[in-house]
Write a protein that holds these residues in place. Structure first.
Motif, PDB file in Angstrom:
ATOM      1  N   TRP A 130       0.849  -1.189   0.000  1.00  0.00           N
ATOM      2  CA  TRP A 130       0.000   0.000   0.000  1.00  0.00           C
ATOM      3  C   TRP A 130       0.886   1.241   0.000  1.00  0.00           C
ATOM      4  O   TRP A 130       2.086   1.163   0.249  1.00  0.00           O
ATOM      5  N   THR A 131       0.276   2.371  -0.297  1.00  0.00           N
ATOM      6  CA  THR A 131       1.010   3.634  -0.309  1.00  0.00           C
ATOM      7  C   THR A 131       0.547   4.499   0.847  1.00  0.00           C
ATOM      8  O   THR A 131      -0.647   4.779   0.996  1.00  0.00           O
ATOM      9  N   TRP A 132       1.492   4.884   1.644  1.00  0.00           N
ATOM     10  CA  TRP A 132       1.254   5.756   2.797  1.00  0.00           C
ATOM     11  C   TRP A 132       1.569   7.182   2.378  1.00  0.00           C
ATOM     12  O   TRP A 132       2.645   7.456   1.836  1.00  0.00           O
ATOM     13  N   ALA A 143       7.303  15.186  -2.786  1.00  0.00           N
ATOM     14  CA  ALA A 143       6.014  15.409  -2.129  1.00  0.00           C
ATOM     15  C   ALA A 143       4.937  15.717  -3.157  1.00  0.00           C
ATOM     16  O   ALA A 143       5.175  16.379  -4.164  1.00  0.00           O
ATOM     17  N   ASP A 144       3.743  15.218  -2.895  1.00  0.00           N
ATOM     18  CA  ASP A 144       2.597  15.433  -3.763  1.00  0.00           C
ATOM     19  C   ASP A 144       1.488  16.033  -2.915  1.00  0.00           C
ATOM     20  O   ASP A 144       0.962  15.370  -2.022  1.00  0.00           O
ATOM     21  N   GLY A 145       1.180  17.308  -3.187  1.00  0.00           N
ATOM     22  CA  GLY A 145       0.171  17.975  -2.377  1.00  0.00           C
ATOM     23  C   GLY A 145       0.584  18.132  -0.934  1.00  0.00           C
ATOM     24  O   GLY A 145      -0.257  18.106  -0.037  1.00  0.00           O
ATOM     25  N   MET A 172       4.287  13.060   1.367  1.00  0.00           N
ATOM     26  CA  MET A 172       5.192  12.118   0.733  1.00  0.00           C
ATOM     27  C   MET A 172       4.460  10.800   0.483  1.00  0.00           C
ATOM     28  O   MET A 172       3.962  10.172   1.428  1.00  0.00           O
ATOM     29  N   PRO A 173       4.392  10.346  -0.775  1.00  0.00           N
ATOM     30  CA  PRO A 173       3.853   9.005  -1.019  1.00  0.00           C
ATOM     31  C   PRO A 173       4.954   7.961  -0.813  1.00  0.00           C
ATOM     32  O   PRO A 173       6.003   8.012  -1.437  1.00  0.00           O
TER      33      PRO A 173
END
Length: 252
Positions: free
Chosen positions: A186-188, A233-235, A238-239
């Motif tokens: 999964w992506t946190w 970083a996205d929005g 960090m994904p």
């Protein structure tokens, strides 16, 4: 690796990541039907509280005082004890289900710990460990900072196990289990400052490494961290994609 005093920092950072397995574990266990569950290495109590909310009669076992303090503050109705592996003061088969989420990768004798988890369960044991862990991020930060990485802490070869799904299966089989092992990816999505709080709070290997650095090297480490998170970083978050190995043992 010492977890002493890291309760607040863990709760503000990696507790949310470790809780990423929770839904899958509850699916595996099935409906609560009032069954009794022991959550070993409960940390800040996030997963234990979720089990309780799902209808289980939960006992949370956490040996680290600062973790228990946070758990009691956040979940005042949750029964919390200080017991630790590999010796749990419970009768054989005391609990319907026993869980240990990202615990066997931290104990000094994983096989003895696994044997004890099985002993106190009458029906089901579920354990997890990392197949792909957050350490990759901190290795990259260390490299960007131009610092020599710390040697990873390892167990003696006769006690260690390969940190893969197959390695977990082999180790548990040696401990007398007949495990079913799967993986969950999964992506946190996490705010960079939460990650940074884990480091300054001494959490896990990165926190232990940071604690050894001189002030100038800490500044380089922070700059490298800021640069890396700014790149990815996205929005504002960090994904981080992680993979856990999940082992299930049906005791009966």
């Amino acid at each position: 690796m010492s977890w002493a005093g890291t309760g607040e920092a863990f709760a503000a950072s990696y507790a949310a990541l470790c809780a990423g397995t929770g839904e899958r574990l509850r699916e595996i266990a099935g409906p609560a039907r009032g069954r009794a569950l022991l959550d070993v290495g409960a940390g800040d109590g996030t997963l234990a509280a979720a089990w309780a909310d799902a209808g289980w009669r939960v006992t949370a076992a956490e040996p680290e005082p600062s973790m228990r303090e946070v758990a009691r503050a956040r979940h005042p109705k949750l029964p919390i004890v200080s017991h630790a592996l590999p010796h749990l003061p419970f009768d054989d088969g005391r609990f319907d289900a026993v869980t240990a989420n990202f615990v066997l990768n931290h104990v000094p004798d994983p096989r003895a710990a696994a044997t004890e988890l099985r002993r106190v369960s009458r029906d089901l044991v579920i354990v997890t460990t990392w197949s792909a862990a957050p350490t990759a991020l901190w290795r990259e930060v260390t490299a960007r900072a131009g610092l020599a990485p710390a040697s990873p802490a390892r167990l003696d070869p006769d006690r260690d196990f390969e940190r893969t799904a197959d390695g977990l299966r082999r180790m548990l089989t040696e401990a007398g289990w007949h495990p079913e092992v799967t993986e969950l990816t999964w992506t946190w999505h996490v705010e960079p400052e939460a990650l940074w709080q884990s480091v300054t709070g001494g959490v896990a290997g990165a926190g232990a490494f940071y604690a050894t650095l001189a002030d100038a090297d800490r500044a380089r480490f922070r700059t490298a961290f800021d640069d890396l998170t700014a790149d990815r970083a996205d929005g504002g978050r960090m994904p981080m994609t992680q993979t856990a190995a999940i082992a299930v043992e049906h005791v009966r």
